[in-house]
Design an enzyme around this catalytic site. Sequence first.
Site, PDB file in Angstrom:
ATOM      1  N   CYS A  84      35.918  85.816  65.251  1.00  0.00           N
ATOM      2  CA  CYS A  84      35.729  84.577  65.247  1.00  0.00           C
ATOM      3  C   CYS A  84      36.977  83.909  65.910  1.00  0.00           C
ATOM      4  O   CYS A  84      36.806  82.631  65.767  1.00  0.00           O
ATOM      5  CB  CYS A  84      35.225  84.069  63.871  1.00  0.00           C
ATOM      6  N   HIS A 137      35.983  76.571  63.828  1.00  0.00           N
ATOM      7  CA  HIS A 137      35.096  77.646  63.845  1.00  0.00           C
ATOM      8  C   HIS A 137      33.803  77.342  62.995  1.00  0.00           C
ATOM      9  O   HIS A 137      33.943  77.097  61.886  1.00  0.00           O
ATOM     10  CB  HIS A 137      35.560  79.069  63.590  1.00  0.00           C
ATOM     11  N   ASN A 152      26.426  80.800  63.247  1.00  0.00           N
ATOM     12  CA  ASN A 152      27.720  81.183  63.482  1.00  0.00           C
ATOM     13  C   ASN A 152      27.901  82.016  64.801  1.00  0.00           C
ATOM     14  O   ASN A 152      27.565  83.169  64.721  1.00  0.00           O
ATOM     15  CB  ASN A 152      28.182  81.891  62.272  1.00  0.00           C
TER      16      ASN A 152
END
Length: 331
Positions: free
Chosen positions: A111, A256, A286
């Site tokens: 990520c 993020h 996500n």
Amino acid sequence: MTGVICGTGACVPDRILDNNEIAQFVDTSDQWIQERTGVIRRRIAQTETTASMAAEAGRQALEEAGIRPEEIDMILAATATPDHIFPCAACEIQERLQAVNAVCFDLNAACSGFLFAYQTAQAYITSGMYRTILVVGSESLSRIVNWEDRGTCILFGDGSGAAVLRAKEGRNWIPAAHSDGKGGPALLCPGPNVSGNGGNLPGSDSAEDSGLERTGITMDGKAVFQFAVRKVPEVIREVLDANGLSADDIDWFILHQANRRIVESVAKRLKTDIERFPMNLQEYGNTSSASIPILLNEMNRKGLLKKGQKLVMAGFGAGLSWGAAVLEWGI
Ligand code: ACO
């Protein structure tokens, strides 16, 4: 010389999977997912691939920037879910875009991938090595999710975002980035099985079960949550201090998009208005390395980003790894 973003793009799959549909195959509910994560729906790649979405996102970014594919010196693809182990996704994107003069490679920092790729691109540009770099974050996480694990399958989605950077006169912002391999087990996805005596040679123990294990993503949710809410404000303060800025100088914090409670907690710890922490995780879940550029593109296309505004981007995730970058919006 610094790298200025002069175009953005994004591409997400057509297929929408909402929380109610997930509740048909694991024991969960729309209410639980929304309360704990903020996610309402996510996109799932079916005909799309990591490279096809990335190429479309890249095409849009080039179009906005008015840059021809052959002008690109480098394509950097941040991904943990390339379509192939090799060739790398960046080479597949090159072929799709006909960016014939670009050198291409992938970067996997989960990520944190887009943030680290952005910092890498800046390093190439400020060194004078390259002038025009396409940075892409692209993921097909649905292929590595364990759809029987309600603790993780509710979180993730697929998609791609891109930004094209061009060398211009301007300030070089000091970056911040960190990794801590000790935290690896908190968020893990096994790759090809290389354990066992004799590697995967014919006749060795491990040869029989070589290939991708089927466990998919495993996560210690609480550990990841605690890591994120502690380290992300810390690294944002670090990057602000390094550049002589305070949180009040920043127009937008592009984090993020892991989950709403993490973003809210970071805003609170920085004593900063939550309105300056835009979110779109409710729509996409996500999307790992794709989440920052998808959000950046959405804000750009809505006209929310004004030339000269200061942004902080912050990435965090498996590794563990985390980092932040300051930039001045240049479009
Ligand atoms: N639906 C219903 N119940 C669930 C679900 C679900 N989908 N998942 C877990 N539960 C249950 C658990 O089994 C547990 O039940 P029990 O008390 O009977 O044992 C209960 O809910 C509480 O479980 P916890 O894991 O303690 O739930 P928590 O409040 O920690 O929320 C969550 C879980 C949302 C994953 C949270 O830990 C979190 O947000 N962690 C951050 C992880 C993250 O964002 N990862 C993204 C990838 S990493 C990255 O991008 C940085």
